[in-house]
Structure formats: structure tokens, C-alpha cells
Scaffold this motif. Structure first.
Motif, PDB file in Angstrom:
ATOM      1  N   SER A 150      80.328   5.751  74.409  1.00  0.00           N
ATOM      2  CA  SER A 150      80.711   7.165  74.441  1.00  0.00           C
ATOM      3  C   SER A 150      82.221   7.301  74.557  1.00  0.00           C
ATOM      4  O   SER A 150      82.827   8.150  73.898  1.00  0.00           O
ATOM      5  CB  SER A 150      80.084   7.877  75.637  1.00  0.00           C
ATOM      6  N   ALA A 151      82.828   6.467  75.404  1.00  0.00           N
ATOM      7  CA  ALA A 151      84.280   6.560  75.591  1.00  0.00           C
ATOM      8  C   ALA A 151      85.001   6.236  74.286  1.00  0.00           C
ATOM      9  O   ALA A 151      85.965   6.906  73.907  1.00  0.00           O
ATOM     10  CB  ALA A 151      84.719   5.607  76.700  1.00  0.00           C
ATOM     11  N   ALA A 152      84.495   5.214  73.572  1.00  0.00           N
ATOM     12  CA  ALA A 152      85.129   4.840  72.295  1.00  0.00           C
ATOM     13  C   ALA A 152      84.934   5.952  71.259  1.00  0.00           C
ATOM     14  O   ALA A 152      85.859   6.293  70.512  1.00  0.00           O
ATOM     15  CB  ALA A 152      84.534   3.520  71.794  1.00  0.00           C
ATOM     16  N   ILE A 153      83.732   6.539  71.246  1.00  0.00           N
ATOM     17  CA  ILE A 153      83.466   7.624  70.285  1.00  0.00           C
ATOM     18  C   ILE A 153      84.370   8.822  70.579  1.00  0.00           C
ATOM     19  O   ILE A 153      84.950   9.420  69.674  1.00  0.00           O
ATOM     20  CB  ILE A 153      81.973   8.035  70.330  1.00  0.00           C
ATOM     21  N   LEU A 154      84.500   9.133  71.868  1.00  0.00           N
ATOM     22  CA  LEU A 154      85.366  10.274  72.221  1.00  0.00           C
ATOM     23  C   LEU A 154      86.812  10.008  71.810  1.00  0.00           C
ATOM     24  O   LEU A 154      87.483  10.885  71.273  1.00  0.00           O
ATOM     25  CB  LEU A 154      85.310  10.514  73.731  1.00  0.00           C
ATOM     26  N   ALA A 155      87.285   8.767  72.065  1.00  0.00           N
ATOM     27  CA  ALA A 155      88.678   8.441  71.709  1.00  0.00           C
ATOM     28  C   ALA A 155      88.877   8.595  70.203  1.00  0.00           C
ATOM     29  O   ALA A 155      89.867   9.178  69.748  1.00  0.00           O
ATOM     30  CB  ALA A 155      89.004   7.016  72.158  1.00  0.00           C
ATOM     31  N   LEU A 156      87.908   8.098  69.420  1.00  0.00           N
ATOM     32  CA  LEU A 156      88.023   8.192  67.960  1.00  0.00           C
ATOM     33  C   LEU A 156      87.923   9.640  67.484  1.00  0.00           C
ATOM     34  O   LEU A 156      88.699  10.083  66.634  1.00  0.00           O
ATOM     35  CB  LEU A 156      86.917   7.357  67.297  1.00  0.00           C
ATOM     36  N   THR A 157      86.948  10.369  68.036  1.00  0.00           N
ATOM     37  CA  THR A 157      86.768  11.765  67.622  1.00  0.00           C
ATOM     38  C   THR A 157      88.036  12.562  67.913  1.00  0.00           C
ATOM     39  O   THR A 157      88.519  13.334  67.080  1.00  0.00           O
ATOM     40  CB  THR A 157      85.575  12.399  68.380  1.00  0.00           C
ATOM     41  N   ASP A 158      88.592  12.358  69.114  1.00  0.00           N
ATOM     42  CA  ASP A 158      89.817  13.083  69.483  1.00  0.00           C
ATOM     43  C   ASP A 158      90.973  12.684  68.570  1.00  0.00           C
ATOM     44  O   ASP A 158      91.783  13.519  68.180  1.00  0.00           O
ATOM     45  CB  ASP A 158      90.191  12.804  70.946  1.00  0.00           C
ATOM     46  N   ALA A 159      91.039  11.383  68.218  1.00  0.00           N
ATOM     47  CA  ALA A 159      92.149  10.919  67.362  1.00  0.00           C
ATOM     48  C   ALA A 159      92.057  11.568  65.980  1.00  0.00           C
ATOM     49  O   ALA A 159      93.062  12.008  65.421  1.00  0.00           O
ATOM     50  CB  ALA A 159      92.117   9.399  67.248  1.00  0.00           C
ATOM     51  N   PHE A 160      90.838  11.652  65.429  1.00  0.00           N
ATOM     52  CA  PHE A 160      90.676  12.303  64.123  1.00  0.00           C
ATOM     53  C   PHE A 160      91.043  13.793  64.221  1.00  0.00           C
ATOM     54  O   PHE A 160      91.676  14.339  63.325  1.00  0.00           O
ATOM     55  CB  PHE A 160      89.239  12.118  63.599  1.00  0.00           C
ATOM     56  N   ALA A 161      90.676  14.408  65.341  1.00  0.00           N
ATOM     57  CA  ALA A 161      91.024  15.830  65.528  1.00  0.00           C
ATOM     58  C   ALA A 161      92.541  15.980  65.665  1.00  0.00           C
ATOM     59  O   ALA A 161      93.121  16.926  65.135  1.00  0.00           O
ATOM     60  CB  ALA A 161      90.317  16.380  66.769  1.00  0.00           C
ATOM     61  N   ASP A 162      93.185  15.039  66.353  1.00  0.00           N
ATOM     62  CA  ASP A 162      94.653  15.084  66.501  1.00  0.00           C
ATOM     63  C   ASP A 162      95.314  15.030  65.124  1.00  0.00           C
ATOM     64  O   ASP A 162      96.231  15.795  64.832  1.00  0.00           O
ATOM     65  CB  ASP A 162      95.159  13.891  67.334  1.00  0.00           C
ATOM     66  N   VAL A 163      94.835  14.115  64.281  1.00  0.00           N
ATOM     67  CA  VAL A 163      95.432  13.976  62.946  1.00  0.00           C
ATOM     68  C   VAL A 163      95.227  15.268  62.152  1.00  0.00           C
ATOM     69  O   VAL A 163      96.162  15.793  61.540  1.00  0.00           O
ATOM     70  CB  VAL A 163      94.827  12.776  62.184  1.00  0.00           C
ATOM     71  N   ALA A 165      94.911  18.201  63.220  1.00  0.00           N
ATOM     72  CA  ALA A 165      95.712  19.305  63.755  1.00  0.00           C
ATOM     73  C   ALA A 165      97.208  19.015  63.674  1.00  0.00           C
ATOM     74  O   ALA A 165      98.016  19.824  64.137  1.00  0.00           O
ATOM     75  CB  ALA A 165      95.310  19.559  65.208  1.00  0.00           C
ATOM     76  N   GLY A 166      97.575  17.844  63.136  1.00  0.00           N
ATOM     77  CA  GLY A 166      98.998  17.505  63.018  1.00  0.00           C
ATOM     78  C   GLY A 166      99.639  17.116  64.344  1.00  0.00           C
ATOM     79  O   GLY A 166     100.850  17.148  64.494  1.00  0.00           O
ATOM     80  N   ARG A 167      98.791  16.737  65.336  1.00  0.00           N
ATOM     81  CA  ARG A 167      99.333  16.310  66.632  1.00  0.00           C
ATOM     82  C   ARG A 167      99.481  14.793  66.656  1.00  0.00           C
ATOM     83  O   ARG A 167      98.777  14.091  65.913  1.00  0.00           O
ATOM     84  CB  ARG A 167      98.350  16.669  67.761  1.00  0.00           C
ATOM     85  N   PRO A 168     100.378  14.265  67.522  1.00  0.00           N
ATOM     86  CA  PRO A 168     100.413  12.801  67.689  1.00  0.00           C
ATOM     87  C   PRO A 168      99.071  12.315  68.230  1.00  0.00           C
ATOM     88  O   PRO A 168      98.471  12.997  69.061  1.00  0.00           O
ATOM     89  CB  PRO A 168     101.523  12.576  68.727  1.00  0.00           C
ATOM     90  N   ILE A 169      98.607  11.159  67.781  1.00  0.00           N
ATOM     91  CA  ILE A 169      97.330  10.630  68.279  1.00  0.00           C
ATOM     92  C   ILE A 169      97.484  10.237  69.751  1.00  0.00           C
ATOM     93  O   ILE A 169      98.443   9.569  70.127  1.00  0.00           O
ATOM     94  CB  ILE A 169      96.918   9.383  67.465  1.00  0.00           C
ATOM     95  N   ALA A 170      96.502  10.659  70.574  1.00  0.00           N
ATOM     96  CA  ALA A 170      96.498  10.231  71.982  1.00  0.00           C
ATOM     97  C   ALA A 170      95.894   8.834  72.028  1.00  0.00           C
ATOM     98  O   ALA A 170      94.698   8.672  71.821  1.00  0.00           O
ATOM     99  CB  ALA A 170      95.680  11.208  72.812  1.00  0.00           C
ATOM    100  N   VAL A 171      96.730   7.825  72.266  1.00  0.00           N
ATOM    101  CA  VAL A 171      96.222   6.448  72.178  1.00  0.00           C
ATOM    102  C   VAL A 171      95.767   5.878  73.522  1.00  0.00           C
ATOM    103  O   VAL A 171      95.022   4.904  73.552  1.00  0.00           O
ATOM    104  CB  VAL A 171      97.258   5.487  71.534  1.00  0.00           C
ATOM    105  N   ALA A 172      96.208   6.493  74.631  1.00  0.00           N
ATOM    106  CA  ALA A 172      95.858   5.923  75.940  1.00  0.00           C
ATOM    107  C   ALA A 172      94.337   5.760  76.113  1.00  0.00           C
ATOM    108  O   ALA A 172      93.887   4.721  76.620  1.00  0.00           O
ATOM    109  CB  ALA A 172      96.449   6.773  77.060  1.00  0.00           C
TER     110      ALA A 172
END
Ligand code: FE2
Ligand code: FE2
Length: 377
Positions: A150-163, A165-172
Motif C-alpha cells: 500500500s505504501a509503495a502504491i500510494l507513493a507511485l500514485t502520488d508521484a503520477f499525480a504530481d507529474v 499537476a506539474g509539481r515536483p515529485i515527492a520522493v521521500a
């Protein structure tokens, strides 16, 4: 006094909004409360037990992996950002959890497929009913594993949403998800059934790109374990695997999932994903390890110089990239994609062998990888 406004009952730990996993033990019950406080029925049911009460935003993979079970005090009528609260509940996927909710919240929870299997107790309730629900929760070895996925899925989902929306990817979140992933996989690797369930769960994920990244991460971690990599190296490999195709976030979905042949323009868009991925990560929220940047940019390079984007030859391709290329090719061949059926493992192994004979892949790494695949059957 309204039950909702009551503080934690005597004998129960006070609300700890910034609780750290070190404060939890293997017998601790995590209470996730939208208001940071327990309602009296839950507080009474947990009196005398070791309890940690946190707000949804403080649910981290490390916390999830350190508690025995969880109760979610869900009241989505009072929550400003319902999607964020539900995302936090999903992070509890690794721990046996019961929801205590009002009827309206229970309806919202039941409509989310990620929470469908969770028991929801609808208020009004007696403390005895809550105690009985807690006692009937399964204690399962898959728990931390599911939580790490779940944590990995959330990180990936958020990263795709960041891209998008034109935001920097949250990598932490990728670094912490990768550490949990490794710890959980080590447990799973010792129990074949658990590993099989885990792989099946990943294969059911609705997004082909996320499924692929998670499968590459799983196969890379299992391979790294077999090669005797240390915990930090394994976490780096998993993080690189989760991020290796992040550049696909800028490729249109209709191109990624196109069933037929790609035209020249579409092919160019797909082939740009390694350099796009590197660009996105160089602009990410935090610096990304150079090894990960190399994996992202070069995982389609071949030792004979016939790959892309830079046509690197053997001497320019480090071991971590060679490993990821092999795992990536195999995983892509055997997985289900919208435009192809899964290939049998034996056929995929034959392709790896022929690419190795053609001078494209590292023979020593391929041979260790095939050993693992054949042993797994
Ligand atoms: Fe790729
Ligand atoms: Fe890939």
C-alpha cells in the motif's frame, strides 16, 4: 458532554499526534482518529490496553508495521479532505483493522474497493461489541507485506499525480516504502504461500504501469536477497525499481496501452520515458541517489550499445543497471498487459538466454536470475 469531545479514558494512553513507531510495541493497538481523540465507546473498550492514538496524517508504514491491530475512528462528516483520510486508512492495509463509524461514513467506506474487506462497526455501539470485533480480527503474517505494498502504491500514485499537476515529485515516501517493502519481503520469502498471495495482490492492481513497477520491485528485491545484498542496498534496488518507469507519467495512457503497433511519433514518446524519468527526478522534492538516476535513465541500454537513450556500451553500464534491465525484461514478458497476454516463464527465460548470447545482457547476472526463476517454478 458529547462523546466525540471526550479525551482518552483513564488507563489508556493520551492522544499522541506525533507518535513515533518507537512508542508502539507488538501488542499496541493503534487508534486512528480523525479528531485525534478517542470516542468514549472505543476508549472504554480499550481500557487497560496499550494504545496509541494518532491522526490519519501520522499513519506511516513504520508505525503500521510496529502495532498489533488498529481501530479507525472514522467520521468523514467532519473531515475536510476525505480522499486524504481514506488514503491514510489504506496505509493500514498491513495491520488487522476494524472501523468504527457513523452510518454515512460506513456507506462511504464500503464503496471504496481498497477497504472493502475491512469490518465496519456502525454506531451506536457498546464497548463489548468493539472488544468482540477486536478479538475476532485475524493476526496474519501478510499484514506488514500488504502495508508495504500500500505504501509503495500510494507513493507511485502520488508521484503520477504530481507529474500530472506539474509539481515536483515527492520522493521521500519512496525511500520509506522501499525499506518497509524489503523488510516485509524478507518475511514473505520465508513463507511461499504468503509470497504467492502478495504477487497475486499486485497482479490485481488496476493500473498496468503501477503493477509493472511493483512487480519489478518484487522480483528485484527477491533477486537481491538471493545475491546476498545488504538491507540498505536492497532498499536502494527496490526504490530504483519502483521509480524506473516514472517517465511513463508523461506518456499518454492511450499510447502506453495501445494494443497495435506504435507509429513513429508514439514510439518516440515511449522511448523518451527513461530520459523524461531522469529529468523528473532531478527536479524532485529531494535529491535522488545517483544510482537511482542511472537506473531510471539507462534501464533500456544493452551491453552491445544497441539500447537507448544513450547507446551506452558495457563499460558504461553499472551492475545495478544491468540487474534492473534483466529483471525489467523478464517481468514485462511474463506480465499481463492491455496489449498482450502473459508469456510462460520458460519462454521468457529462453528470450533472456538468446539476448545474452547476442551480447546484450550480463551473462553472470542472467544466469543467477534464471536459477532463481527456475527454482521458483
Ligand atoms: Fe522502461
Ligand atoms: Fe519497465
Amino acid at each position: 458532554m458529547a462523546a466525540r469531545d471526550r479525551a482518552c479514558a483513564k488507563g489508556v494512553a493520551a492522544a499522541v499526534p506525533d507518535a513515533r513507531p518507537g512508542q508502539a510495541s507488538g501488542t499496541t493497538i493503534l487508534v486512528v482518529s480523525d479528531t485525534g481523540r478517542m470516542v468514549s465507546d472505543v476508549a472504554a473498550a480499550l481500557r487497560g490496553r496499550s494504545v496509541l492514538c494518532v491522526r490519519p496524517r501520522h499513519v506511516t508504514p513504520a508505525l503500521v508495521s510496529s502495532v498489533a491491530s488498529a481501530i479507525v475512528e472514522a467520521d468523514l462528516r467532519q473531515v475536510a479532505d476525505v480522499a486524504a483520510a481514506i488514503a491514510a486508512y489504506v496505509r493500514l492495509d498491513g495491520v488487522p483493522t476494524a472501523f468504527v463509524a457513523d452510518a454515512e461514513t460506513a456507506r462511504i467506506l464500503s464503496e471504496d474497493p481498497r477497504l472493502a474487506a475491512r469490518p465496519v462497526l456502525v454506531r451506536p455501539l457498546s464497548p463489548t461489541a468493539i472488544e468482540a470485533a477486536l478479538a475476532s480480527l485475524p493476526a496474519t503474517v501478510e499484514a506488514p507485506l500488504a502495508g508495504s505494498v500500500s505504501a509503495a502504491i500510494l507513493a507511485l500514485t502520488d508521484a503520477f499525480a504530481d507529474v500530472a499537476a506539474g509539481r515536483p515529485i515527492a520522493v521521500a515516501p519512496f525511500a520509506s516504502a522501499s525499506r518497509c517493502f524489503v523488510a516485509a519481503l524478507k518475511m514473505a520469502a520465508a513463507a511461499d504461500d504468503t509470497l504467492a498471495t502478495f504477487v497475486r495482490d499486485i497482479e490485481r492492481h488496476h493500473s498496468a504501469t503501477l503493477r509493472h513497477s511493483l512487480s519489478v520491485a518484487t522480483n528485484a528485491a527477491l533477486f537481491g536477497l538471493r545475491l546476498g545484498l545488504g538491507r540498505a542496498e536492497l532498499a536502494l534496488v527496490v526504490e530504483a525499481a519502483l521509480l524506473h518507469d516514472i517517465g511513463k507519467a508523461v506518456v499518454p495512457l492511450e499510447v502506453l496501452d495501445k494494443p497495435g503497433r506504435l507509429d513513429a511519433e508514439e514510439l518516440a514518446a515511449v522511448r523518451a520515458h527513461p530520459s523524461e524519468g531522469e529529468r523528473l527526478l532531478r527536479n524532485a522534492s529531494h535529491p535522488v541517489a545517483p544510482e537511482i538516476l542511472r537506473v531510471v535513465r539507462h534501464h533500456h541500454e544493452y551491453l552491445d550499445g544497441s539500447g537507448y537513450p544513450d547507446g551506452l556500451k558495457a563499460q558504461g553500464i553499472p551492475d545495478i543497471v544491468r540487474l534492473m534491465t534483466i529483471v525489467d525484461i523478464f517481468t514485462a514478458l511474463v506480465e499481463d498487459r492491455p496489449y498482450k497476454t502473459p508469456m510462460p516463464h520458460a519462454q521468457a527465460v529462453a528470450i533472456l538466454r538468446s539476448m545474452t548470447e547476442a551480447g546484450k545482457l550480463d551473462p553472470a547476472i542472467v544466469s543467477r536470475f534464471i536459477e532463481m526463476i527456475e527454482e521458483r517454478g
